[in-house]
Design a protein around this motif. Structure first.
Motif, PDB file in Angstrom:
ATOM      1  N   VAL A  14       0.874  -1.173   0.000  1.00  0.00           N
ATOM      2  CA  VAL A  14       0.000   0.000   0.000  1.00  0.00           C
ATOM      3  C   VAL A  14       0.909   1.219   0.000  1.00  0.00           C
ATOM      4  CG1 VAL A  14      -1.688   1.339   1.297  1.00  0.00           C
ATOM      5  CG2 VAL A  14      -1.876  -1.153   1.223  1.00  0.00           C
ATOM      6  N   THR A  15       0.688   2.122  -0.955  1.00  0.00           N
ATOM      7  CA  THR A  15       1.525   3.317  -1.043  1.00  0.00           C
ATOM      8  C   THR A  15       0.662   4.567  -1.136  1.00  0.00           C
ATOM      9  OG1 THR A  15       1.633   3.085  -3.449  1.00  0.00           O
ATOM     10  CG2 THR A  15       3.448   2.138  -2.202  1.00  0.00           C
ATOM     11  N   ASP A  16       1.232   5.689  -0.703  1.00  0.00           N
ATOM     12  CA  ASP A  16       0.543   6.966  -0.885  1.00  0.00           C
ATOM     13  C   ASP A  16       1.169   7.669  -2.088  1.00  0.00           C
ATOM     14  OD1 ASP A  16       2.982   7.934  -0.032  1.00  0.00           O
ATOM     15  OD2 ASP A  16       2.156   9.246   1.512  1.00  0.00           O
ATOM     16  N   ALA A  17       0.694   8.876  -2.365  1.00  0.00           N
ATOM     17  CA  ALA A  17       1.184   9.602  -3.547  1.00  0.00           C
ATOM     18  C   ALA A  17       2.652   9.958  -3.421  1.00  0.00           C
ATOM     19  CB  ALA A  17       0.338  10.858  -3.768  1.00  0.00           C
ATOM     20  N   SER A  18       3.152  10.035  -2.179  1.00  0.00           N
ATOM     21  CA  SER A  18       4.561  10.349  -1.954  1.00  0.00           C
ATOM     22  C   SER A  18       5.415   9.090  -1.851  1.00  0.00           C
ATOM     23  CB  SER A  18       4.722  11.170  -0.669  1.00  0.00           C
ATOM     24  OG  SER A  18       3.936  12.329  -0.722  1.00  0.00           O
ATOM     25  N   ARG A  19       4.801   7.968  -2.138  1.00  0.00           N
ATOM     26  CA  ARG A  19       5.484   6.673  -2.165  1.00  0.00           C
ATOM     27  C   ARG A  19       5.937   6.157  -0.804  1.00  0.00           C
ATOM     28  NH1 ARG A  19       8.924   7.042  -7.865  1.00  0.00           N
ATOM     29  NH2 ARG A  19       7.120   7.433  -9.187  1.00  0.00           N
ATOM     30  N   HIS A  20       5.281   6.618   0.244  1.00  0.00           N
ATOM     31  CA  HIS A  20       5.445   5.915   1.516  1.00  0.00           C
ATOM     32  C   HIS A  20       4.847   4.536   1.284  1.00  0.00           C
ATOM     33  CE1 HIS A  20       5.355  10.153   3.039  1.00  0.00           C
ATOM     34  NE2 HIS A  20       6.365   9.690   3.755  1.00  0.00           N
ATOM     35  N   THR A  21       5.562   3.499   1.663  1.00  0.00           N
ATOM     36  CA  THR A  21       5.128   2.147   1.319  1.00  0.00           C
ATOM     37  C   THR A  21       5.030   1.244   2.534  1.00  0.00           C
ATOM     38  OG1 THR A  21       6.184   2.350  -0.854  1.00  0.00           O
ATOM     39  CG2 THR A  21       5.667   0.116  -0.099  1.00  0.00           C
ATOM     40  N   TYR A  22       3.960   0.490   2.582  1.00  0.00           N
ATOM     41  CA  TYR A  22       3.839  -0.591   3.566  1.00  0.00           C
ATOM     42  C   TYR A  22       3.727  -1.898   2.790  1.00  0.00           C
ATOM     43  CZ  TYR A  22       2.177  -3.813   7.064  1.00  0.00           C
ATOM     44  OH  TYR A  22       2.066  -4.904   7.889  1.00  0.00           O
ATOM     45  N   THR A  23       4.561  -2.864   3.151  1.00  0.00           N
ATOM     46  CA  THR A  23       4.544  -4.162   2.472  1.00  0.00           C
ATOM     47  C   THR A  23       4.011  -5.228   3.426  1.00  0.00           C
ATOM     48  OG1 THR A  23       6.478  -3.518   1.172  1.00  0.00           O
ATOM     49  CG2 THR A  23       5.921  -5.869   1.219  1.00  0.00           C
ATOM     50  N   PHE A  24       3.049  -5.976   2.976  1.00  0.00           N
ATOM     51  CA  PHE A  24       2.469  -7.029   3.802  1.00  0.00           C
ATOM     52  C   PHE A  24       3.393  -8.235   3.906  1.00  0.00           C
ATOM     53  CE2 PHE A  24      -1.266  -4.615   2.664  1.00  0.00           C
ATOM     54  CZ  PHE A  24      -2.000  -4.635   3.833  1.00  0.00           C
ATOM     55  N   GLY A  25       3.468  -8.774   5.120  1.00  0.00           N
ATOM     56  CA  GLY A  25       4.151 -10.029   5.322  1.00  0.00           C
ATOM     57  C   GLY A  25       3.199 -11.159   4.970  1.00  0.00           C
ATOM     58  N   SER A  26       3.320 -12.270   5.660  1.00  0.00           N
ATOM     59  CA  SER A  26       2.441 -13.403   5.363  1.00  0.00           C
ATOM     60  C   SER A  26       1.037 -13.134   5.906  1.00  0.00           C
ATOM     61  CB  SER A  26       3.002 -14.685   5.975  1.00  0.00           C
ATOM     62  OG  SER A  26       4.221 -15.008   5.354  1.00  0.00           O
TER      63      SER A  26
END
Ligand SMILES: [Ca+2]
Length: 152
Positions: free
Chosen positions: A76-88
């Protein structure tokens, strides 16, 4: 299925081709099984940057398909490319997972980015969901403070 003759094989081929032709358009436009259902982009009350306030903003995904779906590696990213990546993470039919901005203890239903600053802009932003291959699966945008959240 056993094929008894070339005639039935031809019929089968025709049927299969027809089925592919019939499903191709909807398949290309098919909705993602897992979608962004809500973004609480403005945490309730004054934005004090406390951990409680940081966790007052979040993005929620829901599995809207009939199947269980793994979202491991989805982002999940915002317009400024802050990113959260899901684990399992695996979502059953209708199951949701909420990603909070601040710190906390991850559970099945709640994940924490562990940030010390807000991610989602109060005035305008876009939340984008991509799968583990980087393919865009869904996005939700807002362009004014409004209610402080957007549902989809
Ligand atoms: Ca606020």
């Amino acid at each position: 299925m056993r094929i008894r003759s070339t005639a039935s094989a031809a019929l089968l081929a025709t049927a299969v081709t027809g089925a592919l032709l019939a499903t191709a358009p909807s398949a290309s436009a098919a909705a993602s099984p897992v979608q962004i259902s809500k973004v609480q982009y403005d945490s309730p009350g004054t934005d004090t940057r406390s951990n409680k306030s940081l966790n007052g903003e979040w993005v929620r995904l829901q599995n809207r398909s009939k199947s269980t779906v793994s979202i491991k590696g989805w982002k999940v990213t915002d317009a400024s490319r802050h990113t959260y990546t899901f684990g399992s993470v695996t979502l059953k039919r209708n199951q949701s997972v909420t990603v909070y901005t601040g710190k906390g203890t991850n559970t099945t239903a709640s994940k924490y980015q562990g940030r010390g600053a807000y991610v989602w802009n109060n005035d305008r932003d876009t939340a984008t969901l991509t799968d583990s291959k980087g393919k865009k699966k869904d996005s939700v945008s807002w362009s004014r403070p409004g209610k402080g959240y957007v549902t989809s």
